[in-house]
Enzyme design. Structure first.
Site, PDB file in Angstrom:
ATOM      1  N   ASP A  97       0.821  -1.210   0.000  1.00  0.00           N
ATOM      2  CA  ASP A  97       0.000   0.000   0.000  1.00  0.00           C
ATOM      3  C   ASP A  97       0.857   1.262   0.000  1.00  0.00           C
ATOM      4  O   ASP A  97       2.009   1.256   0.448  1.00  0.00           O
ATOM      5  CB  ASP A  97      -0.982   0.001   1.181  1.00  0.00           C
ATOM      6  CG  ASP A  97      -0.293  -0.152   2.537  1.00  0.00           C
ATOM      7  OD1 ASP A  97       0.666  -0.936   2.625  1.00  0.00           O
ATOM      8  OD2 ASP A  97      -0.696   0.531   3.490  1.00  0.00           O
ATOM      9  N   GLU A 162      -0.174  -1.393   5.503  1.00  0.00           N
ATOM     10  CA  GLU A 162       0.840  -0.935   6.461  1.00  0.00           C
ATOM     11  C   GLU A 162       0.583   0.508   6.884  1.00  0.00           C
ATOM     12  O   GLU A 162       0.805   0.871   8.033  1.00  0.00           O
ATOM     13  CB  GLU A 162       2.240  -1.053   5.847  1.00  0.00           C
ATOM     14  CG  GLU A 162       3.362  -0.884   6.865  1.00  0.00           C
ATOM     15  CD  GLU A 162       3.772   0.566   7.086  1.00  0.00           C
ATOM     16  OE1 GLU A 162       4.375   0.853   8.134  1.00  0.00           O
ATOM     17  OE2 GLU A 162       3.486   1.424   6.224  1.00  0.00           O
TER      18      GLU A 162
HETATM   19 ZN    ZN Z   1       6.515   2.245   4.463  1.00  0.00          ZN
END
Ligand code: ZN
Length: 411
Positions: A97, A162
């Site tokens: 992401d 994340e």
């Molecule tokens: Zn990162």
């Protein structure tokens, strides 16, 4: 030529392919639904295709349900390649992401159409975390193409989510796979410095608090008829600075070596100058050395707030916006740290040291689960900024560092 020399040359020969892979990955922005995006599915398809072409011994796809994502889930990928010693694995974990580009006017070009300029690739995600994602993929490819068996198994982990908390990323994965072993080497190349000398092994605990101070609104010409919440809150802010004294211990592993307590965001109160504000909201960002618990800091803050309440006649409440106790640090002499130091010395000719940092990385989730993970990358730290870039030489160099670790026979 040494076997490592062959692998290093092979990685050099991938330069254009690696740049093209970066451009391809940028074109499918994997933004979390929480930040208004579709998640990582399209990006995962490209990466899965690349991994499959290298014929891994095993591939595990772990789908974390997410009703806000058009696909209904967030993809996580584990690819596994056998080495000579099959009892342990070197894992490289990166996240798919990316964060949104922010103000487009500040970009020199389209953040999703990556471009190359003076040895750098520009675009959203090219550094965070694609630099080392692409580096790890091509480090594995070098071994496959050269038909050289790595010393131990290789594992590539590509996770979702994340940037918005990892609940649908590595947190979900750790609860569902048996792939990781305590003696594995786990590298999370998602933090580092310009020289490549920072191996991050410990993190401070994080506590974010929102403070609400309630007084009574009044006309500014008659302050005696109200209670100025802004004035009380400002007093509170300066009193909270005393936390630096209360929790003043130092730990040289960390930079800075102390716990920090900083007032940050401030919400607007009244729109006009001649009103005594009845309500005030500000935020405090605390980073705690692992020896201090969040509970003891909160207890101290409660005491301070009580004092200010009594003095000004206001009500003060505070609530947690983020709470992440410090994970147990990875020992500075852990095998993963030694392997990284040797590889960094060989490739970049610098001495790296194990340190603690104030920011949270996903390595903490591994550490909390009992795996000694280390964060490392050679990076200019342009993550989340407009005109995020990656030095192409860092992408190639980091791939060689990973390859060196894959090659090593013992720590
Ligand atoms: Zn990162």
């Amino acid at each position: 030529m040494t076997r490592f020399g062959k692998i290093a040359n092979r990685i050099e020969s991938f330069r254009d392919d690696m740049i093209n892979m970066q451009i391809k990955l940028c074109s499918v922005p994997a933004i979390s639904p929480l930040s208004g995006g579709e998640g990582e599915v399209k990006k995962a398809e490209i990466l899965l295709g690349f991994l499959k072409e290298m014929s891994p011994e095993q591939i595990e796809i772990i789908k974390a349900p997410d009703l806000d994502a058009p696909a209904g889930y967030r993809p996580n990928i584990l690819a596994f390649f056998k080495g000579r010693d099959t009892s342990r694995t070197v894992w490289i974990m990166t996240h798919m992401d990316v964060v949104p580009p922010g103000d487009l006017a500040q970009w020199k070009g389209d953040p999703y159409k990556a471009w190359v300029e003076e040895g750098k690739i520009y675009g959203r995600g090219v550094e965070d975390n694609q630099q080392d994602m692409v580096a790890s993929l091509y480090a594995v490819k070098a071994f496959r193409d050269e038909k050289i068996a790595p010393a131990s198994n290789l594992g590539i982990v590509l996770v979702a989510d994340e940037e918005t908390g990892s609940l649908k990323g590595i947190d979900y994965v750790l609860g569902r796979t048996k792939a990781f072993k305590k003696k594995d080497l786990i590298i999370v190349p998602d933090a580092g410095n310009k020289e490549g000398t920072l191996i991050e092994v410990a993190e401070k605990g994080i506590l974010w608090l929102k403070f609400k101070t309630v007084g009574r609104q009044a006309h500014a010409s008659t302050p005696n008829k109200g209670i100025n919440s802004f004035k009380a809150a400002s007093y509170l802010v300066t009193e909270l600075d005393g936390l630096y004294q209360q929790f003043r211990d130092q730990d040289p592993l960390f930079e800075p070596p102390i716990s920090t307590f900083e007032p940050t965001k401030k919400e607007p109160n009244v729109p006009n100058i001649n009103t005594i504000p009845g309500e005030d909201v500000f935020y405090l960002d605390c980073r705690l050395l692992p020896k201090f618990s969040i509970e003891e800091v909160e207890a101290m803050i409660r005491k301070v707030a009580k004092r200010v309440e009594n003095r000004f006649g206001v009500q003060i409440t505070f609530e947690e916006q983020q709470r992440a106790p410090a994970a147990p640090p990875t020992p500075a002499d852990a095998p993963v740290v030694g392997a990284l130091r040797t590889a960094i010395r060989e490739v970049y000719r610098v001495e790296a040291t194990a340190r603690g940092i104030g920011g949270g990385t996903v390595a903490a989730l591994f550490r909390r689960a009992g795996y000694p993970a280390a964060c490392w990358s050679r990076t200019d730290e342009t993550a989340h900024q407009p005109n995020e870039y990656c030095h192409i030489d860092n992408m190639i160099g980091d791939a060689k560092v990973f390859a060196h670790i894959f090659m090593r026979d013992k720590e």
